[in-house]
Design a protein around this motif. Structure first.
Motif, PDB file in Angstrom:
ATOM      1  N   LYS A 134     -44.477 -38.902  27.731  1.00  0.00           N
ATOM      2  CA  LYS A 134     -45.867 -38.493  27.586  1.00  0.00           C
ATOM      3  C   LYS A 134     -46.324 -38.462  26.124  1.00  0.00           C
ATOM      4  N   LEU A 135     -45.387 -38.703  25.206  1.00  0.00           N
ATOM      5  CA  LEU A 135     -45.749 -38.725  23.787  1.00  0.00           C
ATOM      6  C   LEU A 135     -46.438 -40.046  23.448  1.00  0.00           C
ATOM      7  N   ASP A 136     -47.167 -40.049  22.376  1.00  0.00           N
ATOM      8  CA  ASP A 136     -47.791 -41.264  21.829  1.00  0.00           C
ATOM      9  C   ASP A 136     -46.661 -42.224  21.436  1.00  0.00           C
ATOM     10  N   GLN A 137     -46.517 -43.314  22.209  1.00  0.00           N
ATOM     11  CA  GLN A 137     -45.348 -44.183  22.018  1.00  0.00           C
ATOM     12  C   GLN A 137     -45.397 -44.974  20.707  1.00  0.00           C
ATOM     13  N   LYS A 138     -46.599 -45.202  20.196  1.00  0.00           N
ATOM     14  CA  LYS A 138     -46.710 -45.865  18.893  1.00  0.00           C
ATOM     15  C   LYS A 138     -46.161 -44.919  17.821  1.00  0.00           C
ATOM     16  N   ALA A 139     -46.537 -43.645  17.906  1.00  0.00           N
ATOM     17  CA  ALA A 139     -46.045 -42.648  16.954  1.00  0.00           C
ATOM     18  C   ALA A 139     -44.535 -42.500  17.068  1.00  0.00           C
ATOM     19  N   VAL A 140     -44.025 -42.527  18.294  1.00  0.00           N
ATOM     20  CA  VAL A 140     -42.578 -42.417  18.511  1.00  0.00           C
ATOM     21  C   VAL A 140     -41.845 -43.550  17.796  1.00  0.00           C
ATOM     22  N   GLY A 141     -42.392 -44.756  17.908  1.00  0.00           N
ATOM     23  CA  GLY A 141     -41.767 -45.913  17.264  1.00  0.00           C
ATOM     24  C   GLY A 141     -41.750 -45.781  15.749  1.00  0.00           C
ATOM     25  N   VAL A 142     -42.882 -45.358  15.186  1.00  0.00           N
ATOM     26  CA  VAL A 142     -42.978 -45.188  13.730  1.00  0.00           C
ATOM     27  C   VAL A 142     -42.018 -44.092  13.263  1.00  0.00           C
ATOM     28  N   LEU A 143     -41.946 -43.000  14.035  1.00  0.00           N
ATOM     29  CA  LEU A 143     -41.071 -41.881  13.665  1.00  0.00           C
ATOM     30  C   LEU A 143     -39.604 -42.329  13.655  1.00  0.00           C
ATOM     31  N   LYS A 144     -39.210 -43.048  14.690  1.00  0.00           N
ATOM     32  CA  LYS A 144     -37.816 -43.511  14.788  1.00  0.00           C
ATOM     33  C   LYS A 144     -37.456 -44.392  13.605  1.00  0.00           C
ATOM     34  N   GLU A 145     -38.429 -45.144  13.138  1.00  0.00           N
ATOM     35  CA  GLU A 145     -38.160 -46.074  12.034  1.00  0.00           C
ATOM     36  C   GLU A 145     -38.169 -45.365  10.687  1.00  0.00           C
ATOM     37  N   GLY A 146     -38.938 -44.272  10.569  1.00  0.00           N
ATOM     38  CA  GLY A 146     -39.180 -43.689   9.249  1.00  0.00           C
ATOM     39  C   GLY A 146     -38.368 -42.468   8.879  1.00  0.00           C
ATOM     40  N   VAL A 147     -37.770 -41.802   9.865  1.00  0.00           N
ATOM     41  CA  VAL A 147     -37.018 -40.580   9.540  1.00  0.00           C
ATOM     42  C   VAL A 147     -35.570 -40.949   9.244  1.00  0.00           C
ATOM     43  N   THR A 148     -35.024 -40.403   8.142  1.00  0.00           N
ATOM     44  CA  THR A 148     -33.663 -40.781   7.744  1.00  0.00           C
ATOM     45  C   THR A 148     -32.619 -39.738   8.125  1.00  0.00           C
ATOM     46  N   ARG A 149     -33.021 -38.460   8.226  1.00  0.00           N
ATOM     47  CA  ARG A 149     -32.096 -37.413   8.661  1.00  0.00           C
ATOM     48  C   ARG A 149     -32.903 -36.185   9.044  1.00  0.00           C
ATOM     49  N   VAL A 150     -32.268 -35.263   9.738  1.00  0.00           N
ATOM     50  CA  VAL A 150     -32.946 -34.016  10.082  1.00  0.00           C
ATOM     51  C   VAL A 150     -32.162 -32.854   9.470  1.00  0.00           C
ATOM     52  N   ILE A 151     -32.833 -31.721   9.333  1.00  0.00           N
ATOM     53  CA  ILE A 151     -32.178 -30.486   8.897  1.00  0.00           C
ATOM     54  C   ILE A 151     -32.672 -29.386   9.819  1.00  0.00           C
ATOM     55  N   LEU A 152     -31.737 -28.655  10.403  1.00  0.00           N
ATOM     56  CA  LEU A 152     -32.083 -27.529  11.274  1.00  0.00           C
ATOM     57  C   LEU A 152     -31.891 -26.239  10.505  1.00  0.00           C
ATOM     58  N   ALA A 153     -32.851 -25.341  10.555  1.00  0.00           N
ATOM     59  CA  ALA A 153     -32.713 -24.078   9.836  1.00  0.00           C
ATOM     60  C   ALA A 153     -33.397 -22.956  10.595  1.00  0.00           C
ATOM     61  N   SER A 154     -33.043 -21.730  10.209  1.00  0.00           N
ATOM     62  CA  SER A 154     -33.672 -20.534  10.773  1.00  0.00           C
ATOM     63  C   SER A 154     -34.342 -19.782   9.644  1.00  0.00           C
ATOM     64  N   VAL A 155     -35.202 -18.826  10.011  1.00  0.00           N
ATOM     65  CA  VAL A 155     -35.699 -17.908   8.992  1.00  0.00           C
ATOM     66  C   VAL A 155     -34.480 -17.146   8.455  1.00  0.00           C
ATOM     67  N   GLY A 156     -34.466 -16.867   7.162  1.00  0.00           N
ATOM     68  CA  GLY A 156     -33.260 -16.276   6.581  1.00  0.00           C
ATOM     69  C   GLY A 156     -33.535 -15.227   5.515  1.00  0.00           C
ATOM     70  N   GLU A 157     -32.455 -14.815   4.870  1.00  0.00           N
ATOM     71  CA  GLU A 157     -32.486 -13.730   3.892  1.00  0.00           C
ATOM     72  C   GLU A 157     -32.834 -14.230   2.488  1.00  0.00           C
ATOM     73  N   GLY A 158     -33.134 -13.296   1.621  1.00  0.00           N
ATOM     74  CA  GLY A 158     -33.370 -13.594   0.213  1.00  0.00           C
ATOM     75  C   GLY A 158     -32.059 -13.850  -0.515  1.00  0.00           C
ATOM     76  N   PRO A 159     -32.086 -13.924  -1.844  1.00  0.00           N
ATOM     77  CA  PRO A 159     -30.891 -14.217  -2.629  1.00  0.00           C
ATOM     78  C   PRO A 159     -29.730 -13.292  -2.272  1.00  0.00           C
ATOM     79  N   ILE A 160     -28.538 -13.855  -2.231  1.00  0.00           N
ATOM     80  CA  ILE A 160     -27.332 -13.104  -1.877  1.00  0.00           C
ATOM     81  C   ILE A 160     -26.318 -13.247  -3.007  1.00  0.00           C
ATOM     82  N   LYS A 161     -25.868 -12.103  -3.518  1.00  0.00           N
ATOM     83  CA  LYS A 161     -24.875 -12.093  -4.590  1.00  0.00           C
ATOM     84  C   LYS A 161     -23.557 -12.609  -4.019  1.00  0.00           C
ATOM     85  N   THR A 162     -22.837 -13.392  -4.790  1.00  0.00           N
ATOM     86  CA  THR A 162     -21.565 -13.929  -4.298  1.00  0.00           C
ATOM     87  C   THR A 162     -20.509 -13.873  -5.391  1.00  0.00           C
TER      88      THR A 162
END
Lengths: 389, 389
Positions: free
Chosen positions: B347-375
């Motif tokens: 049901k997605l715009d198939q033209k957009a799907v094609g362009v996206l598949k060609e143009g994205v090189t990698r993904v990054i998954l993240a969550s909301v997180g904490e501020g600076p952490i001393k280490t």
């Protein structure tokens, strides 16, 4: 006279806005949220040719564009037919010797000399030609400005195609739209050296029609009210002065800013509307490069609701502008055998040059030109049939 | 103590704005023309790790990022060093038992766990980590908001990376910038289910840096003043409320409008700035498609000064959002072994799907997180040398 075919033919030009129309304050009457200014392009290059006929032989109002029958039941076409018939009817009432043409069915046959779907404001030329042809058929004593009030109801920007040269569409203030009309800023003869080079980026139909797009912008863009109230009025004043003074640098500056402002409120729409593509972006960079090499603004890009670039320049800079583009796109159709002095293109953004070469399908060369021109060349036979049938 | 190496290490997060910072009213002090709000992303996914050391063994202040020595003579880095030393110096003056660390040359070593040039706000995490690490080294009793005033002078948006969760940068009113600081809108624990999926469109360096780009916008965009004065203040109020009420529909609406508004003033700049490319446009259409299929806004796109899409969503909709993207881009790096329920993408715009598949090189998954952490993990050896040498 029962089966007589009464007819009149005209051509009408395309106009390309340099201060953009985007947004209606009254969608029914096509009353805009802001004024606009355009340059009328020469009809040798881009025109609609229309014959309007009426006869008791016809059974209903019909409209044929490029050999395809159109639906005439829409409010826009109906508004034009109704208003023109009303003006004719008033003449007939005042002078009983006049034929009752207003009571006869109309047959309109129209042809464009450019691709309808290329995003070249075909509806503007089309409605201007339709209104002018019927006005001629009805022998209406109406001025172009009076007819512009009618053409505006067919397609907003059509009102500007009733004049040649440099044309303003004054937004007006009245609720009935009677003061929302086109006026001449200057005739083509005032500044006859203006040229336009169209880079046709794609003949694909656009994703979002201007009619629905502009009203979504009015409804959802946070930036739009400021454009209509503040940005455009300032641009109008600057552009009128630039035209009157033939000040190309200011003309170019306002033209490019206006195009950018218009497309920016499009992309500020929710969901965003993107008419420009990578080819359009590349055309912008190439124009910037041409101006940089020249050390001043000798070329100005503008984009309507589609990816095609229109590049304005003056005849004296034809080699620097058209010559540079020809050095890149000389192999494409549309140069009409004209050869410009070839230019060094190595100082241009080479990435943009590559994208442009890949994305432009043809060019169109045009000059500033005249308003609608009456012609004896008819698209309707003496039998009442379209010539192409 | 002459040759002792004093050191302290921290990590700091990336933040992605949902109400955008674009435009400085004071370029020297990095005072913005409008307030902004961001979400801090989890450091497991995106972080800068920085060790700050000082020693009489060092001969000059140095800064190394990803094993490359940086120029520290710029006003931004100098402002951070100067302000932090000044705070330390005040402590030393008040308490003579304190070591005179403020007089020693600094050595800063920093590493990102993500590509610097990917347009992922590395300067924000970088300056936040630099300021936090030196503040720890100097044992400054300063709050994150107090430190944000200093980090802001390194890189505007860095001030927001001193907090976790949902963070506002209040533009302030004072000429000296003392009230232009970051504050917590809500901690990550308030709305811990927020997720972000980054679609990296290109690792190419951007054409126009944000620093020069935003000031060209301030100087030339006709729409910009309205954005700063009217559009953003309204968006700030809506977004703060949306975060406090965990109202994702409003969060999504404001996030997408804000991204569009920001990129619209970029394209209204003269010459126009285009950070979005066809891949970005395709990402927008795919997010619109995901929301349409869901019947409500469960995904929100936003773009910083580059073509990468950041898509916010809630954990409960991970399959509908991340699962749809994974169905299209599952073959790319960055999914960290996570498998979402696969979705129907027809049901997605198939033209957009094609362009996206060609143009994205990698993904990054993240969550909301904490501020600076001393280490305790240090990037500087006991000898004073960077660990990677």
């Amino acid at each position: 006279m029962p089966d007589t075919i009464y007819q009149s033919s005209t051509t009408a030009p395309v106009n390309i806005a340099v201060v953009k129309y985007w947004g209606k304050r009254d969608p029914k009457l096509n009353l805009p949220t802001n004024s606009s200014i355009s340059v009328t392009l020469s009809q040798a290059d881009l025109r609609t040719h229309t014959t309007a006929a009426c006869s008791s032989k016809f059974t209903e109002d019909t409209l044929e564009i490029n050999s395809k029958l159109q639906d005439v039941s829409g409010v826009r076409t109906q508004a034009c037919f109704r208003e023109l018939r009303s003006l004719r009817s008033a003449l007939e009432s005042a002078d009983s010797s006049l034929l009752k043409l207003s009571t006869l069915p109309l047959r309109i046959v129209s042809e464009n000399n450019f691709p309808t779907a290329a995003g070249l404001a075909s509806s503007a030329a089309g409605f201007a030609a339709l209104v002018r042809a019927i006005a001629n058929l009805y022998e209406l004593p109406a001025s172009p400005t009076e007819l512009s009030r009618i053409a505006r109801q067919g397609s907003g920007s059509a009102c500007r195609s009733l004049f040649g040269g440099y044309v303003a569409w004054q937004m007006g203030e009245k609720d009935d739209g009677s003061d929302s009309v086109a006026v001449e800023v200057a005739p083509a003869s005032h500044w006859p050296t203006m040229r336009a080079l169209v880079l046709v980026a794609s003949a694909a139909q656009k994703d979002v029609s201007s009619t629905s797009g502009m009203q979504t912008t009015v409804a959802t863009s946070g930036l739009f009210p400021h454009r209509a109230k503040v940005v455009v009025p300032a641009a109008m004043a600057k552009m009128e002065r630039a035209i009157l003074e033939k000040d190309f640098a200011t003309f170019a500056d306002v033209t490019m800013r206006e195009s950018n402002s218009f497309h920016s409120v499009c992309s500020d729409t929710q969901p965003p509307i993107f008419y420009l593509n990578s080819t359009s972006h590349a055309a912008i960079r190439v124009v910037e490069g041409i101006n940089k090499v020249a050390g001043k603004a000798i070329a100005a890009y503008t984009f309507d609701a589609g990816p095609n670039a229109v590049i304005y320049f003056e005849e004296e800079n034809k080699d620097s502008v058209a010559g540079t583009v020809q050095a890149l796109l000389g192999g494409l159709d549309g140069w009409k055998g004209k050869t410009f002095e070839t230019q060094d293109t190595t100082k241009l953004d080479q990435k943009a040059v590559g994208v442009l070469k890949e994305g432009v399908t043809r060019v169109i060369l045009a000059s500033v030109g005249e308003g609608p021109i009456k012609t004896d060349e008819s698209l309707i036979l003496a039998t009442g049939e379209p010539v192409n049938k």
